[in-house]
Design an enzyme around this catalytic site. Structure first.
Site, PDB file in Angstrom:
ATOM      1  N   HIS A  21     -19.961  33.286  11.192  1.00 31.21           N
ATOM      2  CA  HIS A  21     -18.988  33.069  10.106  1.00 31.21           C
ATOM      3  C   HIS A  21     -18.308  34.387   9.721  1.00 31.21           C
ATOM      4  O   HIS A  21     -17.094  34.448   9.536  1.00 31.21           O
ATOM      5  CB  HIS A  21     -19.694  32.528   8.846  1.00 31.21           C
ATOM      6  CG  HIS A  21     -20.258  31.158   8.980  1.00 31.21           C
ATOM      7  ND1 HIS A  21     -21.529  30.822   8.571  1.00 31.21           N
ATOM      8  CD2 HIS A  21     -19.713  30.009   9.469  1.00 31.21           C
ATOM      9  CE1 HIS A  21     -21.746  29.533   8.796  1.00 31.21           C
ATOM     10  NE2 HIS A  21     -20.670  29.015   9.340  1.00 31.21           N
ATOM     11  N   LYS A  45     -24.778  15.602   1.969  1.00 26.26           N
ATOM     12  CA  LYS A  45     -25.815  16.395   2.635  1.00 26.26           C
ATOM     13  C   LYS A  45     -26.997  16.513   1.691  1.00 26.26           C
ATOM     14  O   LYS A  45     -26.928  17.180   0.659  1.00 26.26           O
ATOM     15  CB  LYS A  45     -25.271  17.778   3.016  1.00 26.26           C
ATOM     16  CG  LYS A  45     -24.497  17.740   4.299  1.00 26.26           C
ATOM     17  CD  LYS A  45     -24.475  19.081   5.012  1.00 26.26           C
ATOM     18  CE  LYS A  45     -23.713  18.951   6.328  1.00 26.26           C
ATOM     19  NZ  LYS A  45     -23.393  20.234   6.936  1.00 26.26           N
ATOM     20  N   ARG A  95     -16.841  27.466  18.802  1.00 27.24           N
ATOM     21  CA  ARG A  95     -17.902  28.094  19.598  1.00 27.24           C
ATOM     22  C   ARG A  95     -17.946  27.528  21.014  1.00 27.24           C
ATOM     23  O   ARG A  95     -17.947  28.264  21.986  1.00 27.24           O
ATOM     24  CB  ARG A  95     -19.263  27.880  18.924  1.00 27.24           C
ATOM     25  CG  ARG A  95     -19.415  28.641  17.626  1.00 27.24           C
ATOM     26  CD  ARG A  95     -20.591  28.143  16.838  1.00 27.24           C
ATOM     27  NE  ARG A  95     -20.422  26.721  16.524  1.00 27.24           N
ATOM     28  CZ  ARG A  95     -21.196  26.030  15.694  1.00 27.24           C
ATOM     29  NH1 ARG A  95     -22.221  26.613  15.125  1.00 27.24           N
ATOM     30  NH2 ARG A  95     -20.953  24.764  15.447  1.00 27.24           N
ATOM     31  N   SER A 132     -25.671  27.444  11.372  1.00 24.73           N
ATOM     32  CA  SER A 132     -26.516  27.517  10.175  1.00 24.73           C
ATOM     33  C   SER A 132     -27.769  26.663  10.336  1.00 24.73           C
ATOM     34  O   SER A 132     -28.866  27.060   9.949  1.00 24.73           O
ATOM     35  CB  SER A 132     -25.730  27.055   8.948  1.00 24.73           C
ATOM     36  OG  SER A 132     -24.647  27.911   8.712  1.00 24.73           O
TER      37      SER A 132
HETATM   38  O1  PNS Z   1     -19.584  24.206   8.112  1.00 30.27           O
HETATM   39  P1  PNS Z   1     -19.299  22.762   8.387  1.00 30.27           P
HETATM   40  O2  PNS Z   1     -20.354  21.874   7.768  1.00 30.27           O
HETATM   41  O3  PNS Z   1     -19.078  22.473   9.841  1.00 30.27           O
HETATM   42  O4  PNS Z   1     -17.902  22.443   7.625  1.00 30.27           O
HETATM   43  C1  PNS Z   1     -17.351  21.162   7.676  1.00 30.27           C
HETATM   44  C2  PNS Z   1     -16.145  21.036   6.722  1.00 30.27           C
HETATM   45  C3  PNS Z   1     -16.500  21.492   5.343  1.00 30.27           C
HETATM   46  C4  PNS Z   1     -15.012  21.880   7.256  1.00 30.27           C
HETATM   47  C5  PNS Z   1     -15.746  19.548   6.739  1.00 30.27           C
HETATM   48  O5  PNS Z   1     -16.881  18.753   6.538  1.00 30.27           O
HETATM   49  C6  PNS Z   1     -14.721  19.198   5.654  1.00 30.27           C
HETATM   50  O6  PNS Z   1     -13.560  19.519   5.787  1.00 30.27           O
HETATM   51  N1  PNS Z   1     -15.212  18.542   4.569  1.00 30.27           N
HETATM   52  C7  PNS Z   1     -14.401  18.129   3.451  1.00 30.27           C
HETATM   53  C8  PNS Z   1     -14.181  16.618   3.467  1.00 30.27           C
HETATM   54  C9  PNS Z   1     -13.007  16.257   4.339  1.00 30.27           C
HETATM   55  O7  PNS Z   1     -11.903  16.713   4.154  1.00 30.27           O
HETATM   56  N2  PNS Z   1     -13.271  15.416   5.361  1.00 30.27           N
HETATM   57  C10 PNS Z   1     -12.289  14.988   6.305  1.00 30.27           C
HETATM   58  C11 PNS Z   1     -12.079  16.039   7.373  1.00 30.27           C
HETATM   59  S1  PNS Z   1     -10.645  15.707   8.340  1.00 30.27           S
END
Ligand code: PNS
Length: 167
Positions: A21, A45, A95, A132
């Site tokens: 990150h 979560k 990644r 993570s």
């Molecule tokens: O670190 P992560 O868990 O891979 O991050 C995921 C994240 C936060 C980028 C994704 O879950 C997200 O954008 N969540 C907000 C809800 C949302 O907008 N969902 C639709 C995505 S198109």
């Protein structure tokens, strides 16, 4: 390097923040005039390791050297948050190929919802396997994660483990 311009949002769970990150933050901070690192508040979560405020504090400490980086949190849709703060672009790290498959759908959806593009940085190859969730698994089973998280994060993980009575 071109002059940095625009406001990018780097969203994620950051539970915990990893060196992968931080590598994305360091590189994106050179490209964009403002970079908002946005911690998602995700009620789905069930068992986050760190509370959102803890993750924000760790991210703030790890990014203190970048004057153009700020750390915030958001609830709900990323597309709504991006519009709310008037950001120009979403930035993500990629990644491996499997990241691409899900990220492509996210990028299309966010562009469809908010008219915002997602720009991807290839993760540094030394962090291509660092996530993570893997860090937490290795750490909680007693493995050494020193190479994969910033020192301040490792210190905090150790403190938390001791406070929770784990050895
Ligand atoms: O670190 P992560 O868990 O891979 O991050 C995921 C994240 C936060 C980028 C994704 O879950 C997200 O954008 N969540 C907000 C809800 C949302 O907008 N969902 C639709 C995505 S198109």
């Amino acid at each position: 390097m071109a002059t940095p311009h625009g406001h990018a949002v780097y969203p994620g769970s950051f539970d915990p923040p990893t060196n992968g990150h931080l590598d994305v933050v360091a590189r994106a901070a050179q490209v964009f005039a403002t970079l908002t690192v946005a911690v998602v508040v995700n009620p789905q979560k069930r068992s986050p390791y760190f509370r959102v405020e803890e993750r924000k504090e760790l991210l703030r400490r790890c990014t203190a050297q970048y004057a153009n980086v700020r750390v915030e949190h958001f609830r709900g849709l990323l597309a709504d948050y991006v519009k709310e703060i008037g950001a120009d672009v979403i930035v993500k790290g990629l990644r491996v190929v499997s990241d691409f498959e899900s990220e492509m759908a996210f990028a299309h959806m966010n562009r469809s919802l908010a008219g915002v593009d997602t720009m991807f940085l290839m993760s540094d190859s030394s962090y291509s396997f660092v996530s993570s969730s893997l860090i937490k698994e290795v750490f909680l089973q007693g493995g050494d994660v020193t190479r994969y998280v910033p020192a301040v994060v490792l210190e905090y993980m150790n403190t938390k483990r001791h406070a929770n009575g784990r050895t």
